[in-house]
Design a protein around this motif. Structure first.
Motif, mmCIF file in Angstrom:
data_model
loop_
_atom_site.group_PDB
_atom_site.id
_atom_site.type_symbol
_atom_site.label_atom_id
_atom_site.label_comp_id
_atom_site.label_asym_id
_atom_site.label_seq_id
_atom_site.Cartn_x
_atom_site.Cartn_y
_atom_site.Cartn_z
ATOM 1 N N VAL A 205 -75.337 5.633 -35.538
ATOM 2 C CA VAL A 205 -73.951 6.088 -35.390
ATOM 3 C C VAL A 205 -73.278 5.919 -34.286
ATOM 4 C CG1 VAL A 205 -72.364 8.184 -35.696
ATOM 5 C CG2 VAL A 205 -73.921 7.709 -37.485
ATOM 6 N N LEU A 206 -73.974 6.257 -33.231
ATOM 7 C CA LEU A 206 -73.352 5.942 -31.771
ATOM 8 C C LEU A 206 -73.526 4.459 -31.247
ATOM 9 C CD1 LEU A 206 -74.731 9.177 -30.289
ATOM 10 C CD2 LEU A 206 -72.463 8.851 -30.887
ATOM 11 N N ALA A 207 -74.352 3.789 -31.799
ATOM 12 C CA ALA A 207 -74.459 2.500 -31.295
ATOM 13 C C ALA A 207 -73.211 1.445 -31.478
ATOM 14 C CB ALA A 207 -75.606 1.586 -32.368
ATOM 15 N N ALA A 208 -72.682 1.260 -30.310
ATOM 16 C CA ALA A 208 -71.505 0.507 -30.121
ATOM 17 C C ALA A 208 -71.497 -0.866 -30.869
ATOM 18 C CB ALA A 208 -71.044 0.729 -28.816
ATOM 19 N N GLN A 209 -72.284 -1.718 -30.612
ATOM 20 C CA GLN A 209 -72.393 -2.963 -30.808
ATOM 21 C C GLN A 209 -72.981 -3.619 -32.114
ATOM 22 O OE1 GLN A 209 -72.841 -5.003 -27.150
ATOM 23 N NE2 GLN A 209 -71.054 -4.339 -26.195
ATOM 24 N N GLN A 210 -72.863 -4.520 -32.868
ATOM 25 C CA GLN A 210 -73.563 -5.179 -33.896
ATOM 26 C C GLN A 210 -74.316 -6.176 -33.422
ATOM 27 O OE1 GLN A 210 -73.799 -4.281 -37.326
ATOM 28 N NE2 GLN A 210 -72.274 -2.615 -37.054
ATOM 29 N N GLY A 211 -75.489 -5.793 -32.242
ATOM 30 C CA GLY A 211 -76.185 -6.789 -31.831
ATOM 31 C C GLY A 211 -77.754 -6.485 -31.697
ATOM 32 N N LYS A 212 -78.393 -6.951 -30.733
ATOM 33 C CA LYS A 212 -79.725 -6.892 -30.819
ATOM 34 C C LYS A 212 -80.141 -5.416 -30.752
ATOM 35 C CE LYS A 212 -83.623 -8.259 -27.945
ATOM 36 N NZ LYS A 212 -84.174 -6.962 -27.429
ATOM 37 N N ALA A 213 -79.502 -4.431 -29.780
ATOM 38 C CA ALA A 213 -80.085 -3.054 -29.694
ATOM 39 C C ALA A 213 -79.598 -2.324 -31.105
ATOM 40 C CB ALA A 213 -79.029 -2.252 -28.661
ATOM 41 N N LYS A 214 -78.781 -2.622 -32.142
ATOM 42 C CA LYS A 214 -78.552 -1.914 -33.060
ATOM 43 C C LYS A 214 -79.714 -2.630 -34.007
ATOM 44 C CE LYS A 214 -75.406 -0.175 -36.284
ATOM 45 N NZ LYS A 214 -73.841 0.033 -36.524
ATOM 46 N N GLY A 215 -79.900 -3.915 -34.120
ATOM 47 C CA GLY A 215 -80.986 -4.259 -34.965
ATOM 48 C C GLY A 215 -82.334 -3.829 -34.586
ATOM 49 N N ARG B 109 -86.298 -2.210 -46.686
ATOM 50 C CA ARG B 109 -85.838 -3.679 -46.792
ATOM 51 C C ARG B 109 -84.388 -3.671 -46.490
ATOM 52 N NH1 ARG B 109 -87.753 -4.330 -51.470
ATOM 53 N NH2 ARG B 109 -86.153 -3.759 -52.793
ATOM 54 N N ALA B 110 -83.628 -3.025 -46.817
ATOM 55 C CA ALA B 110 -82.138 -2.942 -46.666
ATOM 56 C C ALA B 110 -81.920 -3.038 -45.047
ATOM 57 C CB ALA B 110 -81.191 -2.157 -47.191
ATOM 58 N N ASP B 111 -82.643 -2.151 -44.355
ATOM 59 C CA ASP B 111 -82.581 -2.156 -42.851
ATOM 60 C C ASP B 111 -83.167 -3.343 -42.243
ATOM 61 O OD1 ASP B 111 -81.376 0.610 -42.853
ATOM 62 O OD2 ASP B 111 -83.214 1.533 -42.206
ATOM 63 N N LEU B 112 -84.206 -3.934 -42.822
ATOM 64 C CA LEU B 112 -84.985 -4.736 -42.160
ATOM 65 C C LEU B 112 -84.245 -6.216 -42.513
ATOM 66 C CD1 LEU B 112 -88.592 -4.187 -43.320
ATOM 67 C CD2 LEU B 112 -87.506 -4.264 -40.605
ATOM 68 N N GLU B 113 -83.529 -6.408 -43.762
ATOM 69 C CA GLU B 113 -82.677 -7.675 -43.928
ATOM 70 C C GLU B 113 -81.321 -7.618 -42.990
ATOM 71 O OE1 GLU B 113 -81.774 -7.180 -47.880
ATOM 72 O OE2 GLU B 113 -83.557 -8.204 -48.564
ATOM 73 N N GLN B 114 -80.918 -6.289 -42.674
ATOM 74 C CA GLN B 114 -79.798 -6.333 -41.826
ATOM 75 C C GLN B 114 -80.319 -6.799 -40.068
ATOM 76 O OE1 GLN B 114 -77.241 -2.744 -41.828
ATOM 77 N NE2 GLN B 114 -76.230 -3.431 -40.427
ATOM 78 N N ALA B 115 -81.428 -6.192 -39.996
ATOM 79 C CA ALA B 115 -82.058 -6.343 -38.401
ATOM 80 C C ALA B 115 -82.229 -7.771 -38.064
ATOM 81 C CB ALA B 115 -83.324 -5.472 -38.348
ATOM 82 N N VAL B 116 -82.650 -8.389 -39.000
ATOM 83 C CA VAL B 116 -83.096 -9.699 -38.836
ATOM 84 C C VAL B 116 -81.976 -10.630 -38.670
ATOM 85 C CG1 VAL B 116 -85.488 -9.833 -39.624
ATOM 86 C CG2 VAL B 116 -83.481 -10.551 -41.127
ATOM 87 N N THR B 117 -80.635 -10.234 -39.171
ATOM 88 C CA THR B 117 -79.309 -11.037 -38.843
ATOM 89 C C THR B 117 -78.934 -10.547 -37.256
ATOM 90 O OG1 THR B 117 -77.992 -9.473 -39.809
ATOM 91 C CG2 THR B 117 -78.821 -11.178 -41.115
#
Length: 250
Positions: free
Chosen positions: A124-134, A154-162
């Motif tokens: 929730v607090l992660a500011a950016q849609q980048g590596k740290a959020k992944g 699976r949903a988390d991992l599919e988003q994480a690898v992007t």
């Protein structure tokens, strides 16, 4: 590089303390972190004394590291989460990463449901849609899978690898999950990506060997399992690879 199965906690969370902090606080933090990381006897007591003297977020973070150095991940998680709450109340940008460290410690402690809750806070607090959020999504996927929620993992991992396409752990976990669910067309490219990114990691070599065995290529599987044993004989991956070799002799 340690094996991908070993959940590594980042040792410094900026700004802890920031450049505007008094020099004495910066020196205390540096000394405290060094003692914690080196497992120096008395590191927990020293961090506790600093905390009791109003050390704030840096002291709480250092106490968590000291507990980690003493192999007490549940206690470390409490200290990291305490630090995160204080940081969040102050609008400190380090709160998300501190919640993430608390989540990692809870995973190590086997407290998967609590880890998911804490990692939700981090996301929730992660500011950016980048590596740290992944990376946070990868950690939450671990927590979800450990609780039997493979769909959520699976949903988390599919988003994480992007978001973190160069993080081998995300591809490894995504591929391993797909292989266990016998979705082999999804498993193959994910495991191949993990092997490309971390060719010498025993966890990756083990999983790539398992995938090769499922495809009937036992020569390739044995080569990968042997590599995993050489890379990490005393690790869980190395031991699993050695067992696979015993089950599948030439």
């Amino acid at each position: 590089m340690l094996t991908l199965a070993a959940l590594m906690l980042m040792q410094v969370v900026a700004p802890l303390p920031g450049p505007a902090a008094p020099a004495g606080d910066r020196a205390l933090y540096a000394d405290c972190v060094r003692a914690a990381n080196e497992g120096v006897p008395g590191a927990i007591d020293a961090a506790t004394r600093w905390l009791n003297a109003s050390g704030g977020v840096p002291a709480r973070h250092c106490l968590g590291l000291a507990y980690m150095g003493a192999n007490r991940p549940a206690d470390a998680a409490r200290a990291f989460e305490d630090a995160a709450r204080v940081a969040e109340s102050k609008g400190d940008a380090s709160a998300a990463e501190l919640y993430g460290q608390a989540g990692n410690a809870l995973l190590l402690a086997g407290q998967y449901a609590r880890a998911e809750v804490v990692l939700n806070n981090a996301l929730v607090l992660a500011a950016q849609q980048g590596k740290a959020k992944g990376e946070l999504l990868i950690d939450r996927a671990r927590a979800r899978e450990a609780q039997g929620n493979s769909t959520g993992a699976r949903a988390d991992l599919e988003q994480a690898v992007t978001l973190a396409p160069n993080d081998a752990a995300g591809w490894l976990l995504l591929g391993a999950l797909a292989r266990r669910e016998e979705r082999l067309d999804d498993a193959r490219p994910a495991i191949a990506n993990a092997l490309r990114l971390a060719p010498n990691d025993p966890d990756v070599q083990l999983e790539a060997g398992n995938m090769a065995a499922m495809d009937g290529d036992y020569a390739k599987a044995r080569a990968l399992w042997n590599a995993a044993v050489r890379a990490g004989r005393d690790t869980p991956a190395g031991k699993a690879a050695d067992a696979a070799l015993l089950r599948n002799p030439e």
